[in-house]
Motif scaffolding. Structure first.
Motif, PDB file in Angstrom:
ATOM      1  N   TYR A  39      -2.189  -0.297   6.460  1.00 31.51           N
ATOM      2  CA  TYR A  39      -2.258   1.309   6.795  1.00 31.51           C
ATOM      3  C   TYR A  39      -1.410   1.474   8.027  1.00 31.51           C
ATOM      4  CZ  TYR A  39      -4.540   5.868   6.958  1.00 31.51           C
ATOM      5  OH  TYR A  39      -4.890   7.237   6.962  1.00 31.51           O
TER       6      TYR A  39
ATOM      7  N   VAL B  80       1.058   5.129   0.633  1.00 32.49           N
ATOM      8  CA  VAL B  80       0.133   6.354   1.388  1.00 32.49           C
ATOM      9  C   VAL B  80       1.051   7.591   1.383  1.00 32.49           C
ATOM     10  CG1 VAL B  80      -0.680   6.643   3.723  1.00 32.49           C
ATOM     11  CG2 VAL B  80      -0.702   4.542   3.029  1.00 32.49           C
ATOM     12  N   ASP B  81       0.122   8.747   1.017  1.00 30.32           N
ATOM     13  CA  ASP B  81       0.761   9.955   1.390  1.00 30.32           C
ATOM     14  C   ASP B  81       1.066  10.609   2.636  1.00 30.32           C
ATOM     15  OD1 ASP B  81      -1.585  11.306   2.007  1.00 30.32           O
ATOM     16  OD2 ASP B  81      -1.784  12.008  -0.096  1.00 30.32           O
TER      17      ASP B  81
ATOM     18  N   MET C  82       0.915  -1.053  -0.079  1.00 25.26           N
ATOM     19  CA  MET C  82       0.153   0.099  -0.175  1.00 25.26           C
ATOM     20  C   MET C  82       0.953   1.446  -0.141  1.00 25.26           C
ATOM     21  SD  MET C  82      -2.893   1.188   2.818  1.00 25.26           S
ATOM     22  CE  MET C  82      -3.822  -0.029   2.521  1.00 25.26           C
TER      23      MET C  82
ATOM     24  N   VAL D 230      -4.361   6.994   0.942  1.00 25.38           N
ATOM     25  CA  VAL D 230      -4.245   5.787  -0.005  1.00 25.38           C
ATOM     26  C   VAL D 230      -3.937   6.077  -1.477  1.00 25.38           C
ATOM     27  CG1 VAL D 230      -4.386   3.296  -0.311  1.00 25.38           C
ATOM     28  CG2 VAL D 230      -5.172   4.190   1.957  1.00 25.38           C
TER      29      VAL D 230
ATOM     30  N   ALA E 154       2.233   1.512   7.377  1.00 22.84           N
ATOM     31  CA  ALA E 154       2.603   2.858   6.840  1.00 22.84           C
ATOM     32  C   ALA E 154       2.800   3.967   7.609  1.00 22.84           C
ATOM     33  CB  ALA E 154       1.613   3.217   5.574  1.00 22.84           C
TER      34      ALA E 154
ATOM     35  N   GLY F 236      -2.089  10.673   4.952  1.00 22.49           N
ATOM     36  CA  GLY F 236      -3.054   9.453   5.186  1.00 22.49           C
ATOM     37  C   GLY F 236      -3.694   9.029   3.944  1.00 22.49           C
TER      38      GLY F 236
ATOM     39  N   VAL G 158     -10.263   2.494   5.796  1.00 19.86           N
ATOM     40  CA  VAL G 158      -9.502   1.459   5.119  1.00 19.86           C
ATOM     41  C   VAL G 158      -9.361   0.145   5.638  1.00 19.86           C
ATOM     42  CG1 VAL G 158      -6.724   1.223   4.668  1.00 19.86           C
ATOM     43  CG2 VAL G 158      -8.003   3.681   4.813  1.00 19.86           C
TER      44      VAL G 158
END
Length: 475
Positions: free
Chosen positions: A425, A23-24, A21, A29, A428, A27, A419
């Motif tokens: 998540y 992710v920036d 995944m 995705v 990340a 937060g 998510v």
């Protein structure tokens, strides 16, 4: 967002599949790729995977997630690794190749060793590596001095970077953790099993500076800044790091986990203390109760029994009836976890009549899962100051029917994370904290929920239904 090397990449290898995944830092995705992982069942109670194949799958999902987001490895600033816990991977120190099948956490070939370890005064459980590592070494036919071992997180980090490491959230559940000193490995147990210390990974913090990827593997040197077990990573996804914070995950198996703060606490004999995360000089602990068969029950009803064409068809069938009638299901195809600890228990479908069909069985199966979570929730809520609502995630949380049955059974609101893949998540987010992109205070705003389910039945009706279920399944 510009391609500035600040994205967070999570690698999440579970029991039945691996996903990556992207992710920036806000937060969001950006891209996900998921691929299945095959298991072998050479005999009853034995569950194996090919560690080399798992690595190739993980390598592929990393490329897939980057492609899905239209990004490259140069856009990644930090990587977080999370995996299913308590599996055993054994590889050659010189060649880096696996020398035995990976023994999955649910493999029970360690039952005799577990009993022997308990008799010798060591802490052990049938599923933990201390009960199974000797069997893996025997399968390899090799001298342990020539080998290295680790749980799956350790293996994947090794393949990414060459670093032989693990963290407390995974190490705690190996059976080898030195509980007396709060770090390292139990020298007495290693001596008891005649295992060299060189076989074991070094212990690192759950997030922070851990390792750096080999340029030959990913095409760039990227910091690995989080290494945390999957259920603990899901706690991070919910921002559930304080004492009493809790969450439920509905995956292949189901887990209800709650934080106990800065000290280990055993709330029930079937729910021992665990490490949640050791990082930044802080130690956080948790407890969990496991429903061994959740998503795997749905897969079995669809594939094994062939009652439904797909999980979606089963969900539609369960939603088509307002009650399961007298049909009850005990979701224990791989034993009953907390608070029972009945490893030999098997699944049960009862109360069938000619008036019942697949729809009643489907609804009863989901209700059985909800009731198993209620059993665990009652124990945890009696011991810890949990909030009113239960945050949830995991693939099976997509079932609105199950989530409503869960709210009814618990008589609590159930809040579903936006998510579903909370372990990835959370890995990340942990990587972002390890890289210094944000702090713990940011977790609450990054945990977003897209649905809340409130009880639709009263306490008396919920308690009566639960009592009928328990009377039928506790035979």
């Amino acid at each position: 967002m510009s391609k500035d090397g600040s994205l967070l990449l999570a690698l999440d290898a579970g029991t039945t599949g691996a996903r990556a995944m992207l992710v920036d830092p806000a937060g969001m995705v950006l891209g996900v790729d998921k691929r299945p992982i095959a298991s072998r069942f050479p005999a009853p109670g034995l569950v194996e995977q090919d560690a080399g194949a798992v690595w190739e799958i993980c390598r592929a999902v990393i490329d897939g997630a980057l492609a899905a987001a239209g990004r490259g490895i140069a856009d990644v600033g930090a990587i977080g690794v999370t995996t299913q816990r308590a599996s055993v991977v054994l590889w050659d120190r010189a060649t880096s190749e696996p020398v035995a099948p990976m023994l999955v956490w649910s493999d029970l070939r360690g039952m005799d060793e577990y009993k022997a370890l308990r008799a010798a005064g060591f802490t052990a459980w049938p599923q933990v590596p201390s009960a199974k590592l000797p069997a893996a070494i025997a399968l390899s036919g090799r001298d342990p001095k020539d080998l290295q071992w680790g749980t799956l997180d350790s293996w994947l980090t090794y393949k990414l970077s060459g670093a032989h490491v693990t963290d407390a959230s995974a190490g705690w559940l190996t059976g080898y953790y030195d509980f007396a000193h709060g770090s390292g490995w139990d020298a007495a147990l290693l001596a008891h099993q005649r295992l060299p210390a060189s076989l074991f990974p070094a212990q690192v913090e759950s997030w922070g500076t851990i390792a750096e990827t080999d340029r030959a593997v990913l095409g760039a040197r990227v910091p690995i800044t989080a290494l945390i077990a999957d259920q603990e990573a899901a706690m991070v996804a919910h921002g559930a790091l304080a004492r009493g914070d809790w969450k439920a995950t509905y995956g292949t198996s189901g887990v209800l986990m709650a934080g106990t703060g800065d000290a280990p606490q055993e709330v029930h004999k079937s729910m021992p203390a665990e490490a949640l995360a050791f990082a930044g000089g802080k130690r956080r602990f948790c407890v969990e109760g496991m429903v061994n068969t959740t998503g795997s029950l749905i897969e079995w009803l669809c594939g094994g029994l062939g009652l439904f064409a797909s999980p979606a068809a089963m969900e539609a069938a369960a939603a088509s009836v307002s009650t399961a009638g007298n049909v009850v299901v005990r979701p224990s195809l791989a034993g009953m976890g907390a608070p029972h600890g009945l490893f030999e228990a098997r699944g049960l479908i009862a109360g069938l009549s000619f008036a019942d069909g697949p729809a009643e069985v489907a609804r009863a199966a989901l209700q059985g899962i909800a009731f198993r979570f209620r059993e665990i929730a009652e124990v945890i809520a009696d011991a810890l100051p949990v909030p009113e609502a239960l945050p949830v995630a995991g693939g099976l949380s997509a079932s609105d029917t199950l989530m409503q049955l869960q709210a009814d059974a618990l008589q609590r609101p159930v809040r579903r994370h936006a998510v579903r893949e909370a372990s990835a998540y959370g890995a990340a987010l942990a990587a972002g904290m390890g890289a210094g992109l944000f702090g713990e205070s940011d977790f609450q705003r990054l945990a977003r929920y897209d649905a809340e389910f409130l009880p639709k039945v009263g306490r008396d009706e919920a308690d009566a239904a639960f009592a009928r279920w328990r009377a039928a399944v506790m035979v």
